[in-house]
Design an enzyme around this catalytic site. Structure first.
Site, mmCIF file in Angstrom:
data_model
loop_
_atom_site.group_PDB
_atom_site.id
_atom_site.type_symbol
_atom_site.label_atom_id
_atom_site.label_comp_id
_atom_site.label_asym_id
_atom_site.label_seq_id
_atom_site.Cartn_x
_atom_site.Cartn_y
_atom_site.Cartn_z
ATOM 1 N N GLY A 43 -42.483 -5.457 -34.929
ATOM 2 C CA GLY A 43 -43.339 -5.954 -35.675
ATOM 3 C C GLY A 43 -43.005 -6.094 -37.401
ATOM 4 C CG ASP A 99 -46.055 -4.289 -37.947
ATOM 5 O OD1 ASP A 99 -45.775 -3.080 -37.973
ATOM 6 O OD2 ASP A 99 -46.357 -4.869 -36.892
ATOM 7 C CG ASP A 102 -53.827 1.507 -35.252
ATOM 8 O OD1 ASP A 102 -54.660 2.328 -35.465
ATOM 9 O OD2 ASP A 102 -53.792 0.501 -34.819
HETATM 10 C C1 PRP Z 1 -46.801 -0.940 -33.986
HETATM 11 C C2 PRP Z 1 -46.373 -1.191 -35.687
HETATM 12 C C3 PRP Z 1 -46.206 0.480 -35.732
HETATM 13 C C4 PRP Z 1 -47.002 1.128 -35.066
HETATM 14 C C5 PRP Z 1 -48.315 1.619 -35.768
HETATM 15 O O1 PRP Z 1 -45.696 -0.919 -33.364
HETATM 16 O O2 PRP Z 1 -45.401 -1.865 -35.823
HETATM 17 O O3 PRP Z 1 -44.838 0.834 -35.458
HETATM 18 O O4 PRP Z 1 -47.725 0.360 -33.788
HETATM 19 O O5 PRP Z 1 -49.102 2.277 -35.085
HETATM 20 P P1 PRP Z 1 -49.298 3.823 -35.202
HETATM 21 O O6 PRP Z 1 -49.613 4.131 -36.673
HETATM 22 O O7 PRP Z 1 -50.688 4.037 -34.400
HETATM 23 O O8 PRP Z 1 -48.119 4.686 -34.716
HETATM 24 P P2 PRP Z 1 -45.825 -1.191 -31.767
HETATM 25 O O9 PRP Z 1 -45.695 0.025 -30.943
HETATM 26 O O10 PRP Z 1 -46.971 -2.335 -31.300
HETATM 27 O O11 PRP Z 1 -44.374 -2.183 -31.540
HETATM 28 P P3 PRP Z 1 -44.045 -3.648 -32.184
HETATM 29 O O12 PRP Z 1 -43.463 -2.942 -33.487
HETATM 30 O O13 PRP Z 1 -42.810 -4.126 -31.359
HETATM 31 O O14 PRP Z 1 -45.250 -4.531 -32.066
#
Ligand code: PRP
Length: 179
Positions: A43, A99, A102
């Site tokens: 991301g 990115d 959450d």
């Molecule tokens: C997303 C983002 C963060 C994480 C945040 O990654 O890039 O790494 O989720 O969420 P959190 O605070 O609840 O842990 P994702 O796992 O969707 O993978 P990606 O970056 O490949 O889209």
């Protein structure tokens, strides 16, 4: 605008301007140093590439990949390392580039893991902060924008691996994920 996008939350221009400000701040705070910029795949890729090109101090690049399990995985907080850094970080100034924050599970896991390797410092630079979804108390040291609790895609953010290449951050139409 893409047909699956309800509305634009941050335009390409707003993102570029904010990244310029963050880069200037990092240039200033890390003047005389060579921070190791750690991008979290996938991301962060767009943000990472733009941020680093807007910085003028010397930086080094490395990447990590993390996975969280299943659809409901994020609430379980189970995080697994898929790709580690290529080099040692002992004594280095590390900046994690993400990115979005959450629940905070990913960054709290990462920060703990990186700290155990005895770096000189570890800071977090995140483009978006979905603060209302936080489960573990973790904050970005450098933040692009606060983000409402909407399903956002674009500029690296995906839904089922799609929409990452949209040049803006948009709110996905409910009809796309509520089928
Ligand atoms: C997303 C983002 C963060 C994480 C945040 O990654 O890039 O790494 O989720 O969420 P959190 O605070 O609840 O842990 P994702 O796992 O969707 O993978 P990606 O970056 O490949 O889209």
């Amino acid at each position: 605008m893409h047909q699956d996008v309800e509305s634009i939350m941050f335009t390409k221009e707003q993102i570029a301007a904010r990244i310029g400000e963050l880069a200037a701040q990092l240039d200033k705070e890390y003047a005389g140093k060579t921070p190791l910029m750690v991008g979290i795949l996938k991301g962060s890729v767009m943000f990472y590439a733009d941020l680093l090109r807007a910085m003028t101090i010397p930086v080094e690049m490395d990447f990590m990949a993390i996975s969280s399990y299943g659809a409901g995985s994020k609430s379980s907080g189970e995080v697994k390392l898929i790709k580690d850094l290529d080099r040692k970080i002992e004594g280095r100034d590390v900046i994690i580039v993400e990115d979005i924050i959450d629940s905070g599970y990913t960054l709290s896991y990462l920060k703990r893991m990186l700290y155990s390797r005895k770096p000189s410092s570890v800071k977090i630079c995140a483009l978006l902060d979905k603060y209302s979804r936080r489960v573990v108390p973790i904050e970005a040291d450098y933040k692009g924008f606060d983000c409402e609790d909407e399903f956002v895609v674009g500029f690296g953010l995906d839904y089922a691996e799609r929409y990452r290449n949209l040049p803006y951050i948009g709110i996905l139409k409910r009809s796309v994920y509520e089928k």
